[in-house]
Design a protein around this motif. Structure first.
Motif, short mmCIF file in Angstrom:
data_model
loop_
_atom_site.label_atom_id
_atom_site.label_comp_id
_atom_site.label_asym_id
_atom_site.label_seq_id
_atom_site.Cartn_x
_atom_site.Cartn_y
_atom_site.Cartn_z
N LYS A 41 0.84 -1.20 0.00
CA LYS A 41 0.00 0.00 0.00
C LYS A 41 0.87 1.25 0.00
O LYS A 41 0.63 2.20 -0.77
CB LYS A 41 -0.89 -0.03 1.25
N GLU A 42 1.90 1.21 0.84
CA GLU A 42 2.81 2.35 0.91
C GLU A 42 3.57 2.51 -0.41
O GLU A 42 3.75 3.63 -0.90
CB GLU A 42 3.80 2.13 2.06
N ALA A 43 3.98 1.40 -0.97
CA ALA A 43 4.72 1.43 -2.23
C ALA A 43 3.86 2.02 -3.35
O ALA A 43 4.32 2.88 -4.12
CB ALA A 43 5.16 0.01 -2.61
N ILE A 44 2.62 1.59 -3.42
CA ILE A 44 1.73 2.08 -4.47
C ILE A 44 1.48 3.58 -4.29
O ILE A 44 1.38 4.33 -5.27
CB ILE A 44 0.42 1.26 -4.50
N LYS A 45 1.41 4.03 -3.06
CA LYS A 45 1.22 5.46 -2.80
C LYS A 45 2.41 6.25 -3.35
O LYS A 45 2.23 7.28 -4.01
CB LYS A 45 1.07 5.67 -1.29
N VAL A 46 3.59 5.76 -3.09
CA VAL A 46 4.80 6.43 -3.60
C VAL A 46 4.77 6.48 -5.12
O VAL A 46 5.04 7.51 -5.74
CB VAL A 46 6.07 5.69 -3.13
N LEU A 47 4.41 5.36 -5.73
CA LEU A 47 4.45 5.27 -7.19
C LEU A 47 3.31 6.07 -7.83
O LEU A 47 3.45 6.59 -8.94
CB LEU A 47 4.36 3.80 -7.62
N THR A 48 2.20 6.19 -7.13
CA THR A 48 1.04 6.93 -7.67
C THR A 48 1.30 8.43 -7.60
O THR A 48 1.03 9.16 -8.55
CB THR A 48 -0.23 6.60 -6.87
N GLU A 49 1.82 8.87 -6.46
CA GLU A 49 2.01 10.31 -6.27
C GLU A 49 3.16 10.85 -7.11
O GLU A 49 3.18 12.03 -7.45
CB GLU A 49 2.21 10.62 -4.79
N GLU A 50 4.13 10.01 -7.39
CA GLU A 50 5.24 10.37 -8.29
C GLU A 50 6.04 11.58 -7.82
O GLU A 50 6.68 12.24 -8.63
CB GLU A 50 4.75 10.59 -9.73
N ILE A 52 8.52 11.20 -5.86
CA ILE A 52 9.86 10.64 -5.84
C ILE A 52 9.99 9.79 -7.10
O ILE A 52 9.26 8.81 -7.27
CB ILE A 52 10.08 9.74 -4.61
N PRO A 53 10.88 10.15 -8.01
CA PRO A 53 11.01 9.38 -9.25
C PRO A 53 11.71 8.05 -8.99
O PRO A 53 12.87 8.02 -8.61
CB PRO A 53 11.87 10.29 -10.14
N VAL A 54 10.98 6.97 -9.20
CA VAL A 54 11.50 5.63 -8.91
C VAL A 54 11.87 4.94 -10.22
O VAL A 54 11.10 4.97 -11.19
CB VAL A 54 10.44 4.80 -8.16
N ASN A 55 13.05 4.33 -10.26
CA ASN A 55 13.48 3.60 -11.45
C ASN A 55 13.29 2.08 -11.30
O ASN A 55 13.05 1.37 -12.27
CB ASN A 55 14.97 3.86 -11.73
N ILE A 56 13.46 1.61 -10.07
CA ILE A 56 13.42 0.17 -9.82
C ILE A 56 12.57 -0.09 -8.57
O ILE A 56 12.72 0.61 -7.56
CB ILE A 56 14.84 -0.38 -9.55
N VAL A 57 11.70 -1.09 -8.66
CA VAL A 57 11.00 -1.56 -7.47
C VAL A 57 11.61 -2.90 -7.09
O VAL A 57 11.70 -3.82 -7.90
CB VAL A 57 9.49 -1.73 -7.73
N PHE A 58 12.05 -2.99 -5.85
CA PHE A 58 12.72 -4.19 -5.35
C PHE A 58 11.84 -4.71 -4.22
O PHE A 58 11.75 -4.09 -3.17
CB PHE A 58 14.11 -3.79 -4.83
N THR A 59 11.17 -5.83 -4.46
CA THR A 59 10.25 -6.33 -3.45
C THR A 59 10.66 -7.72 -2.99
O THR A 59 11.06 -8.56 -3.81
CB THR A 59 8.79 -6.28 -3.93
N TRP A 75 0.52 -4.55 -10.38
CA TRP A 75 0.14 -3.14 -10.37
C TRP A 75 1.19 -2.31 -11.09
O TRP A 75 0.85 -1.45 -11.91
CB TRP A 75 -0.01 -2.64 -8.93
N VAL A 76 2.44 -2.55 -10.80
CA VAL A 76 3.52 -1.78 -11.44
C VAL A 76 3.51 -2.01 -12.95
O VAL A 76 3.62 -1.05 -13.73
CB VAL A 76 4.90 -2.15 -10.84
N ARG A 77 3.36 -3.23 -13.35
CA ARG A 77 3.40 -3.52 -14.80
C ARG A 77 2.23 -2.87 -15.52
O ARG A 77 2.35 -2.45 -16.67
CB ARG A 77 3.43 -5.03 -15.03
N GLN A 78 1.10 -2.77 -14.82
CA GLN A 78 -0.07 -2.15 -15.47
C GLN A 78 -0.02 -0.63 -15.42
O GLN A 78 -0.47 0.04 -16.36
CB GLN A 78 -1.36 -2.62 -14.76
N ASN A 79 0.49 -0.08 -14.33
CA ASN A 79 0.39 1.37 -14.14
C ASN A 79 1.69 2.14 -14.35
O ASN A 79 1.65 3.31 -14.68
CB ASN A 79 -0.12 1.64 -12.71
N ARG A 80 2.82 1.50 -14.13
CA ARG A 80 4.10 2.16 -14.33
C ARG A 80 5.02 1.21 -15.10
O ARG A 80 6.04 0.74 -14.57
CB ARG A 80 4.72 2.52 -12.96
N PRO A 81 4.69 0.93 -16.33
CA PRO A 81 5.43 -0.10 -17.08
C PRO A 81 6.90 0.22 -17.31
O PRO A 81 7.69 -0.66 -17.61
CB PRO A 81 4.66 -0.19 -18.42
#
Lengths: 131, 135
Positions: A41-50, A52-59, A75-81
């Motif tokens: 949930k926290e990760a998606i918030k970061v990626l949605t608000e943008e 902070i420009p993120v290049n890599i998600v490491f989960t 979610w990442v593949r659909q929304n931030r490909p």
């Protein structure tokens, strides 16, 4: 500190704070900027608000939370490909994958071996269990 | 390098403050709530100062965390922060209160007063220091 460090930013998603702290520090030593998130949930918030420009998600996907981890990847593949996703099945694999990122990263070398990260996390966890 | 435990549930703010502190050569460990912070404090990770928000989800808000810190780690300074001026119970021990939004100059000044002598980082690998487990 490497002044030529490019601004590659990794969002690390790991609910266990001790493992997250150890992995994050390792990746920072490799020259990455690291954003920490304790949950999808926290990760998606970061990626949605943008903000902070993120290049890599490491989960780090522990077996018990498999649906959660795959949910984030989807979610990442659909929304931030454009964002590269690294999915580690457990903390041991996560440390080795972090080591690979170090070799590909700004400093092009591991500051220390991934096995040391694993041992350190195990030690931290043991102390936590004993308290 | 002095190690600061930053406790803040707002991810953007936590990242901004943590990076600001790192640029000033502090080591920063991040916790998203009081429970995580207490886990860190009970581990082998050495912490020189705690910087915590007050209102956070979970069992421990910043003031309860501060109380626990003072009970278990009485030498460890705690700075609490909040966007609202809280009605702080004066029996709750805090080393300092800083309002939000953060003023970095005031933050560094406050840290400087609470940590007058930063630990120097010896030669060798960072991050895997064998922390003194004195607790």
């Amino acid at each position: 500190m490497n002044d030529n460090r490019p601004n590659e930013t990794i969002l690390i998603v790991e609910p266990e704070v001790l493992a997250r702290a150890a992995l994050s520090e390792y990746l920072r030593h490799c020259g990455y900027i690291v954003v920490e998130a304790a949950s999808n949930k926290e990760a998606i918030k970061v990626l949605t608000e943008e903000n902070i420009p993120v290049n890599i998600v490491f989960t780090v996907l522990e077996i018990e939370d498999s649906s959660e981890g795959f949910g984030l990847v989807k979610w990442v593949r659909q929304n931030r490909p454009g964002i590269h996703v690294i999915l580690a099945s457990d903390i041991v694999k996560a440390a080795h994958m972090a080591g690979d990122l170090c070799e590909a990263g700004p400093h092009l070398e591991k500051p220390y071996q991934p096995q040391q990260v694993i041992e350190w996390i195990k030690k931290l966890r043991n102390v936590q269990l004993q308290t | 390098m002095a190690k600061i435990l930053l406790v803040e549930d707002n991810t953007d703010l936590r990242f901004t403050v943590a990076e600001g502190l790192r640029m000033e050569n502090f080591d920063v460990i991040e916790a998203t709530n009081g429970d995580e912070a207490f886990t860190i404090l009970n581990s082998l990770l050495d912490v020189d100062l705690v910087l915590t928000d007050i209102q956070m989800p979970g069992e421990l808000d910043g003031l309860k965390l501060s109380q626990l810190v003072k009970q278990k780690f009485p030498e460890l300074p705690v700075i609490v922060t909040s966007g609202a001026i809280p009605a702080i119970d004066t029996s709750v021990p805090v080393s300092a209160f800083l309002p939000k939004p953060y003023d970095f100059d005031k933050l560094f000044e406050c840290i400087g007063k609470l940590l007058p002598q930063r630990r120097s980082d010896g030669a060798g690998e960072r991050g895997l220091k064998q922390a003194r487990h004195e607790r």
